[in-house]
Design a protein around this motif. Structure first.
Motif: not given
Length: 465
Positions: A355-361, A413-422
């Motif tokens: 699954p993708g990894i993302a970090m925001v903020g 998680g799945p689709d992390a890249e898209h949720i990250a933009h939100l």
């Protein structure tokens, strides 16, 4: 030798240099763009774009291998043709590079120079052996290069960097990846999905950019199902054999392991390309590594009309950040001494893994203990994720106790890249968790998992009050 007088000289025609050129011109300055290496930007040639092509091939192979639970059966084995994989990677990469080259070729000939630049004094550059440029302001946008620790340098062409991967004509049989950062994780998993025997040797427990202990532990366990993952390995020795490399390392368990690999892919970080600039000839203040000391807000080196943008400054080595910094540096260089701080966008990091990894903020590691609450969701039983059999992941979001403002998030998680933009939009708009929950959530979508985490943070706020 020809001498050119100019308002702004930009050293480097990459992801930061090209926007700096356009911004300086838009501000009314006379500009010259200087490039000594290959044109086409690191991102397009050997970075984000070819890596995503390799990842896409790996995802296709991985998807084909896991259709049976849906009742969709592939009779016979899945055949991966490494030559065809690499041919597509290179041909599509070359097409993308071509677009960048077209933009460079469109620049008037008198506004660009070919050759490596070096400083003669503060405002004077020498380009190769043919031109000197006297500039009122200078933008350094020379990018960065992979670091290869000394112990791997003796391995010759069996120690490779990510640039070398995209020159392959075929896939190797077995590879060791040294470094568990973003590049190591992305390329290592993509190669594993394409049938390469991959071992990733990290250090100090690093898993990509993650700092939240729970998310990091989850990601470590998940990646161990894709490839052999040793995030706390200590490499003791490496030796070049005829057509392979032998590595001796101590695993986290304490066990000493000795194994041979076709190649060692070294992803041990990057360093600014400042070696050729001869900055010692200037009055710039340099740090211990010989790089200019600069203001991270204005990108200005001291009080000098010199600005450092993109990977050359090492702040945020990400393509969109380099582009933003290039525009800011170009504008400040053109308008010097009227220098203004750059307005940065919400911090956003994405790892294109599965699954993708993302970090925001804000990172978990940087938050003040007891000042925030954490909202959590597991994607293992999240509706849409489970329907698609992509139900692996864990998310933490951080909310300020006093203001209820959304501060940041780390997750896999799945689709992390898209949720990250939100979430990056929500952060940049300075939304509270309550405002975020007022936003629409369709059903059934993976984003409902985000809503669960937001609701969990509200419950945590209530419990802490």
């Amino acid at each position: 030798m020809k001498t050119v007088q100019i308002d702004v000289a930009i050293i480097g025609a990459g992801s930061a240099g090209l926007p700096a050129y356009r911004a300086a011109k838009a501000a009314g300055a006379s500009v010259i763009l200087i490039e000594g290496g290959p044109h086409g930007t690191t991102c397009a040639r050997v970075g984000c774009m070819p890596s995503k092509l390799l990842i896409a091939a790996g995802e296709a192979a991985h998807a084909a291998s896991r259709t049976a639970p849906f009742g969709v059966h592939i009779d016979g084995s899945i055949r991966i043709d490494g030559r065809e994989v690499m041919q597509r990677v290179k041909s599509e990469r070359d097409r993308l590079v071509g677009f960048v080259l077209e933009s460079v070729e469109a620049i008037p000939a008198h506004e660009k120079l070919t050759g490596y630049a070096r400083f003669i004094d503060d405002g004077l550059l020498q380009i190769g052996d043919h031109t000197r440029v006297r500039a009122r302001s200078i933008v350094i946008a020379t990018g960065s290069s992979p670091v290869i620790p000394q112990m791997y340098q003796a391995l010759g062409d069996r120690a490779i960097i990510n640039d070398d991967v995209f020159a392959w004509s075929d896939l190797p049989r077995k590879i060791a990846v040294v470094g568990a950062g973003v590049i190591g994780i992305e390329l290592g998993q993509a190669l594993a999905h394409l049938g390469v025997d991959v071992t990733i040797l990290g250090a100090r427990g690093r898993v990509g950019p993650l700092s939240d202990p729970d998310i990091k532990a989850y990601a470590e366990k998940t990646f161990s199902n894709s490839f052999r993952f040793e995030p706390r390995a200590e490499v003791e020795a490496v030796e070049r054999l005829t057509d392979s490399v032998q590595i001796r390392f101590r695993a986290d368990s304490g066990k000493l392991i000795e194994e041979s690999f076709d190649y060692v892919l070294v992803t041990a970080g990057r360093k600014p390309n400042s070696d050729r600039l001869e900055l010692k000839n200037t009055s710039l203040t340099l740090d211990l590594h010989g790089n200019p000391v600069f203001d991270p807000l204005t990108l200005q080196a001291g009080t000098h009309p010199v600005f450092i943008a993109g990977d050359a400054n090492g702040i945020l080595p990400i393509q969109h950040e380099a582009s933003d910094e290039g525009r800011a540096a170009g504008t400040n260089a053109a308008r010097f001494p009227n220098v203004v701080p750059q307005i940065r966008r919400a911090p956003l990091v994405i790892v294109f893994s599965d699954p993708g990894i993302a970090m925001v903020g804000a990172r978990h590691a940087d938050l003040v203990p007891e000042s925030f609450v954490t909202g959590e969701v597991s994607f293992e039983d999240q509706g849409r994720s489970r329907l698609m059999l992509r139900n692996r992941g864990l998310m933490h979001i951080y909310v300020d106790k006093a203001t209820r403002l959304f501060l940041g998030a780390e997750w896999m998680g799945p689709d992390a890249e898209h949720i990250a933009h939100l979430l990056s939009w929500a952060l940049q708009m300075k939304l509270t968790v309550d405002s975020m929950l007022e936003m629409p959530f369709y059903h059934p979508v993976i984003e409902e998992g985000l809503r669960t985490a937001l609701r969990d943070s509200v419950a945590a706020l209530k419990a802490s009050s």
